[in-house]
Design an enzyme around this catalytic site. Structure first.
Site, PDB file in Angstrom:
ATOM      1  CB  SER A  12      -0.807   0.016   1.284  1.00 47.31           C
ATOM      2  OG  SER A  12      -0.299   0.101   2.458  1.00 47.31           O
ATOM      3  CG  LEU A  83       8.624  -8.450   5.827  1.00 51.47           C
ATOM      4  CD1 LEU A  83       7.632  -9.525   6.157  1.00 51.47           C
ATOM      5  CD2 LEU A  83       8.947  -7.218   6.918  1.00 51.47           C
ATOM      6  CB  ILE A  86      19.646  -4.132   3.024  1.00 47.79           C
ATOM      7  CG1 ILE A  86      18.165  -3.763   2.986  1.00 47.79           C
ATOM      8  CG2 ILE A  86      20.349  -3.569   2.110  1.00 47.79           C
ATOM      9  CD1 ILE A  86      17.464  -4.030   1.697  1.00 47.79           C
ATOM     10  CG  HIS A 102      10.511   1.071  12.252  1.00 49.82           C
ATOM     11  ND1 HIS A 102      10.716  -0.441  12.109  1.00 49.82           N
ATOM     12  CD2 HIS A 102      10.109   1.190  13.842  1.00 49.82           C
ATOM     13  CE1 HIS A 102      10.409  -1.112  13.191  1.00 49.82           C
ATOM     14  NE2 HIS A 102      10.196  -0.381  14.097  1.00 49.82           N
ATOM     15  CG  ASP A 143      15.142  -0.456  12.400  1.00 46.83           C
ATOM     16  OD1 ASP A 143      14.470  -1.438  13.324  1.00 46.83           O
ATOM     17  OD2 ASP A 143      14.846  -0.588  11.189  1.00 46.83           O
ATOM     18  CD  GLU A 172       3.204   2.725   7.531  1.00 50.66           C
ATOM     19  OE1 GLU A 172       2.447   2.109   6.752  1.00 50.66           O
ATOM     20  OE2 GLU A 172       4.084   2.204   8.355  1.00 50.66           O
TER      21      GLU A 172
HETATM   22  C1  GRF Z   1       4.210  -0.858   6.594  1.00 55.41           C
HETATM   23  O1  GRF Z   1       3.717  -0.809   8.056  1.00 55.41           O
HETATM   24  C2  GRF Z   1       5.663  -0.318   7.013  1.00 55.41           C
HETATM   25  O2  GRF Z   1       5.942   0.538   8.164  1.00 55.41           O
HETATM   26  C3  GRF Z   1       6.190  -1.689   7.475  1.00 55.41           C
HETATM   27  O3  GRF Z   1       5.441  -2.692   6.582  1.00 55.41           O
HETATM   28  C4  GRF Z   1       4.303  -2.174   6.208  1.00 55.41           C
HETATM   29  C5  GRF Z   1       4.161  -2.292   4.871  1.00 55.41           C
HETATM   30  O4  GRF Z   1       2.976  -1.979   4.442  1.00 55.41           O
HETATM   31  N1  GRF Z   1       7.718  -1.661   7.089  1.00 55.41           N
HETATM   32  P1  GRF Z   1       2.329  -2.142   2.936  1.00 55.41           P
HETATM   33  O5  GRF Z   1       3.059  -3.493   2.444  1.00 55.41           O
HETATM   34  O6  GRF Z   1       3.151  -1.005   2.338  1.00 55.41           O
HETATM   35  O7  GRF Z   1       1.000  -1.835   2.864  1.00 55.41           O
END
Ligand code: GRF
Length: 186
Positions: A12, A83, A86, A102, A143, A172
């Site tokens: 998203s 996830l 890197i 994050h 992080d 976000e």
């Molecule tokens: C988000 O909450 C981001 O902060 C975390 O993973 C999630 C990704 O969500 N790193 P999406 O795949 O962009 O919907």
């Protein structure tokens, strides 16, 4: 400026970023890459006619992803729900040009295992009155890269982890694309 987005899941955030730069003359989303061949983010990329690339953890650790990014003349790498850790050689190839988001207010709730709902469950369990997002540069210590932007939202005791996740996702989507645009413009 050519941007690649790395994502492992729904995407998203990636979608909001593709939308934001769709008609930009400043930058273009040149690639969406994922370590999951069935990640919905790849569907979203196809909707925006953005080329996609999938790879395994082994391939990434063998340098295949770095080679692809360099071959595609990528200037910035955006981690949007990526996830895997890197590899250092990739971080070094894009030092100060790799950005991660994050879903918490770093340095709180950073580090391994703090992804997906785990972060929001931890915020709830701690009874925090607020949570938020952190957009930061990625360095070898993940992080702990330079923080570029943070935004917060209140958390009430009645909030479930899902409610918290929803508030964080809204932050976000509201901020990540613009913050990337500001970074490029700097
Ligand atoms: C988000 O909450 C981001 O902060 C975390 O993973 C999630 C990704 O969500 N790193 P999406 O795949 O962009 O919907």
């Amino acid at each position: 400026v050519r941007i690649a987005i790395l994502a492992s899941g729904s995407g998203s955030n990636a979608e909001k970023i593709m939308e934001y730069f769709q008609h930009s003359d400043q930058a273009e989303i040149a690639l969406v890459a994922s370590n999951k061949a069935d990640a919905f983010v790849l569907e979203r990329a196809r909707k925006f006619s953005v080329p996609t690339f999938t790879f395994s953890r082994k391939e990434m650790e063998a340098g295949t992803l770095t080679q692809k990014l360099l071959a595609d003349k990528i200037d910035w790498v955006i981690l949007a729900g990526f996830l895997l850790k890197i590899p250092d050689e990739l971080t070094r190839s894009f030092s100060d040009r790799m950005v991660n988001i994050h879903p918490a207010l770093l340095p709180r709730y950073g580090g391994k295992g703090m992804y997906g709902m785990h972060v929001h469950e931890a915020v709830k369990a701690a009874g925090d009155a607020e949570t938020g997002i952190t957009i930061h540069l990625v360095n070898e210590h993940y992080d702990e890269g330079k923080i570029i932007f943070q935004a917060s939202t209140p958390v009430s005791p009645e909030d479930s982890p899902e409610d918290i996740a929803q508030k964080v996702h809204a932050l976000e989507h509201e901020h990540f694309p613009r913050v990337i645009g500001e970074l490029l413009g700097r």
